[in-house]
Every structure is written in structure tokens, then in C-alpha cells.
Motif scaffolding. Structure first.
Motif, mmCIF file in Angstrom:
data_model
loop_
_atom_site.group_PDB
_atom_site.id
_atom_site.type_symbol
_atom_site.label_atom_id
_atom_site.label_comp_id
_atom_site.label_asym_id
_atom_site.label_seq_id
_atom_site.Cartn_x
_atom_site.Cartn_y
_atom_site.Cartn_z
ATOM 1 N N ALA A 71 0.813 -1.225 0.000
ATOM 2 C CA ALA A 71 0.000 0.000 0.000
ATOM 3 C C ALA A 71 0.842 1.268 0.000
ATOM 4 O O ALA A 71 0.327 2.348 -0.295
ATOM 5 N N GLY A 72 2.130 1.154 0.329
ATOM 6 C CA GLY A 72 3.005 2.314 0.287
ATOM 7 C C GLY A 72 3.728 2.481 -1.027
ATOM 8 O O GLY A 72 4.472 3.444 -1.209
ATOM 9 N N LYS A 80 6.896 3.324 4.762
ATOM 10 C CA LYS A 80 5.825 2.933 3.850
ATOM 11 C C LYS A 80 4.462 3.095 4.525
ATOM 12 O O LYS A 80 3.472 3.445 3.877
ATOM 13 N N ALA A 81 4.400 2.839 5.828
ATOM 14 C CA ALA A 81 3.146 3.001 6.561
ATOM 15 C C ALA A 81 2.662 4.446 6.506
ATOM 16 O O ALA A 81 1.469 4.721 6.331
ATOM 17 N N GLU A 82 3.591 5.392 6.653
ATOM 18 C CA GLU A 82 3.223 6.805 6.592
ATOM 19 C C GLU A 82 2.644 7.159 5.227
ATOM 20 O O GLU A 82 1.675 7.923 5.126
ATOM 21 N N VAL A 116 -9.076 -8.751 -2.174
ATOM 22 C CA VAL A 116 -7.650 -8.550 -1.932
ATOM 23 C C VAL A 116 -7.012 -8.169 -3.258
ATOM 24 O O VAL A 116 -7.167 -8.883 -4.256
ATOM 25 N N TYR A 117 -6.318 -7.039 -3.267
ATOM 26 C CA TYR A 117 -5.559 -6.610 -4.433
ATOM 27 C C TYR A 117 -4.105 -6.969 -4.182
ATOM 28 O O TYR A 117 -3.439 -6.376 -3.334
ATOM 29 N N ASP A 118 -3.596 -7.952 -4.926
ATOM 30 C CA ASP A 118 -2.294 -8.552 -4.643
ATOM 31 C C ASP A 118 -1.346 -8.349 -5.822
ATOM 32 O O ASP A 118 -1.536 -8.945 -6.887
ATOM 33 N N SER A 119 -0.315 -7.531 -5.613
ATOM 34 C CA SER A 119 0.706 -7.322 -6.640
ATOM 35 C C SER A 119 2.000 -8.056 -6.312
ATOM 36 O O SER A 119 2.972 -7.949 -7.060
ATOM 37 N N VAL A 120 2.018 -8.793 -5.215
ATOM 38 C CA VAL A 120 3.252 -9.405 -4.730
ATOM 39 C C VAL A 120 3.439 -10.808 -5.285
ATOM 40 O O VAL A 120 4.533 -11.213 -5.678
ATOM 41 N N GLY A 121 2.352 -11.609 -5.307
ATOM 42 C CA GLY A 121 2.424 -12.912 -5.949
ATOM 43 C C GLY A 121 2.830 -14.032 -5.022
ATOM 44 O O GLY A 121 2.147 -14.340 -4.039
ATOM 45 N N GLU A 164 13.663 -3.058 -8.099
ATOM 46 C CA GLU A 164 13.679 -4.456 -7.654
ATOM 47 C C GLU A 164 14.056 -4.583 -6.186
ATOM 48 O O GLU A 164 13.691 -5.580 -5.538
ATOM 49 N N GLY A 165 14.763 -3.593 -5.653
ATOM 50 C CA GLY A 165 15.139 -3.632 -4.244
ATOM 51 C C GLY A 165 13.998 -3.285 -3.316
ATOM 52 O O GLY A 165 14.178 -3.263 -2.100
ATOM 53 N N ARG A 166 12.803 -3.046 -3.901
ATOM 54 C CA ARG A 166 11.600 -2.726 -3.132
ATOM 55 C C ARG A 166 11.807 -1.455 -2.286
ATOM 56 O O ARG A 166 11.257 -1.318 -1.205
ATOM 57 N N HIS A 167 12.603 -0.511 -2.824
ATOM 58 C CA HIS A 167 12.856 0.733 -2.120
ATOM 59 C C HIS A 167 11.839 1.807 -2.468
ATOM 60 O O HIS A 167 11.799 2.860 -1.824
#
Length: 322
Positions: A146-147, A174-176, A210-215, A310-313
Motif C-alpha cells: 500500500a506504500g 511505507k506506513a506513513e 484482496v488486491y495482490d501485486s506481490v504474488g 527491484e530492491g523494493r525501495h
């Protein structure tokens, strides 16, 4: 012109800056001098060879800029027009050839960077929330990542439609971002079982969608987060592809629905493309949906941009600037 080409599948190092001929527009096409190109996970999947594409190819499928030439018979756009597009290959370059049917006028009040940032992620969030599972007031929606770029936009649109949103995140930063987008509850998936948290937030009933982009890493628990006849919308695989699924599991877990949508089928016609982009740009212009450009990289640093993604940053959109 300069462009980023890929000759063989592999890591970010296969993204090479090359000098290539400047393309010329044919009938029904326009040449766009690019101001920004979006960097997306679909580009990573193509680079790795997970999505097949003829080699060699220029990366990128999304951009914005100014029309600088048109082909024969083109009357829809003219040189000097500000435009944006998505789902057209070869945007990691100084110029791109785009069918005029895929070009979207960028209205005054929307910057070219915001327009490039909004096309793929914004249209994805739009179709997910309004068409794949059309959210209704009072619906419970679990939004993974969500972030992130799509997650922030999807959360904002879900709130516009009256849903209650539970956002999964990995860090306080990411929460913020998720809270700023309107998420009602934050779930730190690195600290707790997000399916149990979703059950807790819904008095044991589960989410409507559920909206899932992670897999791969989230798929099983996403199914566990749903109420009977709930929808799992799997629209990405940032952690890797999901293993083959026995459809019987959907029955066992409550007659669930599973869909794997992609944007191209939700903007297949010019009419639908315009309807979605006009609504999206109007929200951006009035400030009710905010696009966050997280980081920009020069075109020559495309490999670094992929590593960052790709580093999920990411905390929003990543752009290449020619």
C-alpha cells in the motif's frame, strides 16, 4: 537518438545505452520527444525474459512528452501537443513512435512528469477499483504494498469509492505513505500474519477483495484473508510467479473468485482509454488523487533505476529522464 536496448535477458546490467536511428512516424503515428519514461515491473519481467519479447528491443512501455512530428493523414494531434501514453513499447529513449489512437492529451495543470507517472500505475489502480472488482461503499479491501506506487493510488481511489482499506507495508516509512493515501488500518506484514489481522479488522468475516501485486510470497495468505465469495485480484508478481493452483482450493476456502487481470484488456478501445484517463487526470488536476514521483534517473542510469525498483525501495513512481 539515444536509447536503452536489451540484447539478451538478464540482470540490470543488460540495459545498455546505445545510439540508434531516430524513428520516423508512419500513417496513423506520431513521434513524441519524451520528457519522462515510467519504470515499471513489467519492464523488469521483460528484461529477465519472464515476459517474452523479440530481441533486441528498447525497454519501457510508458511515457510523456511533446509531439514533434506526425505521419501521413494524422489530424488527431499536431507538433507541440503535450501527450502521454502507456502499453506501447520502447519508451526508454529520447524519441518514441506511438499510434495516435494510444496518445492521451495532457491537460493544463498536470505536469508531464505526473502524466508519465500516472499512466500505467494510475490506470491500473483505476481499473482494479472500478472494473475488476468495482468497490462499493462499505466494502473491505486488503491492498498489498500500500506504500508503493500503485498501492498509494489504489488506496486513494478505493477511499473515493467508500471502501475501508487495510494496507500491508514493510516499514514505518511505507506506513506513513499508506496512511497519507487514506488507509484505515496498517498491517506490517513483516511482523504479523496479515490474514489474521484482516480477520480481526472485519470481525472474523474477511475482506471482500484482496488486491495482490506481490504474488508468490502472499498468494496463499491472500486467499485466507477473504470472506466467502470474495475476490482475489492478482495483478503482479514482485516476489515471483505463483505456483500452479488447483481450482478446488477456491471451493474449499469459500467459493472464492480468482482473476489475473492486465491493463491492456481494460484500455482495449479508444473510448475506454479516454474514459479512464479523463477521469484520472481530472482527479489529479483537482488534487483529490495525488501522484507521488519518488525518484528520477537520467536515461543513462536505467540499470540503477531497475535495481532501485527491484530492491523494493520505491515510495512512489520511478522515472527515467532522457
Amino acid at each position: 537518438m539515444k536509447a536503452i536496448r536489451i540484447h539478451n535477458p538478464g540482470g540490470p546490467e543488460v540495459l545498455t545505452l546505445e545510439e540508434v536511428p531516430t524513428p520516423q512516424p508512419g500513417p496513423g503515428e506520431a513521434r513524441v520527444k519524451l520528457a519522462a519514461a515510467g519504470v515499471n515491473f513489467v519492464d523488469v519481467y521483460q528484461r529477465k525474459g519472464l515476459y517474452q519479447i523479440n530481441l533486441p528491443f528498447i525497454g519501457g512501455q510508458e511515457g510523456s512528452g511533446v509531439v514533434d512530428a506526425v505521419g501521413d493523414g494524422v489530424t488527431e494531434v499536431k507538433p507541440g501537443d503535450k501527450v502521454a501514453y502507456t502499453s506501447v513499447q520502447a519508451s526508454y529513449a529520447e524519441y518514441a513512435i506511438v499510434p495516435v489512437a494510444r496518445l492521451i492529451p495532457v491537460p493544463d495543470g498536470v505536469s508531464l512528469e505526473d502524466a508519465a507517472a500516472a499512466m500505467l500505475q494510475g490506470l491500473t489502480a483505476h481499473y482494479l477499483a472500478t472494473s475488476t472488482y468495482p468497490l462499493q461503499p462499505g466494502d473491505f479491501a486488503l491492498v498489498h504494498a500500500a506504500g508503493g506506487g500503485v498501492g498509494q493510488l489504489l488506496t486513494q481511489i478505493a477511499k473515493k469509492r467508500g471502501a475501508r482499506v487495510f494496507g500491508t507495508v514493510s516499514t514505518e516509512e511505507k506506513a506513513e505513505l499508506a496512511r497519507a493515501s487514506g488507509a484505515d488500518e496498517i498491517i506490517y506484514y513483516t511482523r504479523e500474519d496479515f490474514s489474521e489481522a484482516t480477520r480481526r479488522f472485519t470481525d472474523g468475516k474477511g475482506a471482500h477483495v484482496v488486491y495482490d501485486s506481490v504474488g508468490k510470497d502472499t498468494f496463499d495468505k491472500s486467499l485466507d484473508s477473504l470472506r466467502p465469495r470474495g475476490y482475489l485480484v492478482l495483478y503482479g508478481q514482485s516476489s515471483g510467479p505463483v505456483a500452479p493452483v488447483n481450482p478446488q482450493i477456491l471451493n474449499a476456502k469459500g467459493s472464492l473468485f480468482l482473476t489475473r487481470p492486465t491493463l491492456v484488456h481494460y484500455i482495449a478501445t479508444r473510448e475506454e482509454l479516454l474514459q479512464r484517463t479523463n477521469e484520472l487526470f481530472s482527479w489529479i488536476k483537482e488534487g483529490t488523487v495525488k501522484v507521488r514521483v519518488d525518484k528520477t534517473f537520467p536515461l543513462s542510469d536505467a540499470a540503477e533505476a531497475h535495481r532501485y525498483l527491484e530492491g523494493r525501495h520505491t515510495k512512489g513512481k520511478v522515472l527515467l529522464i532522457p
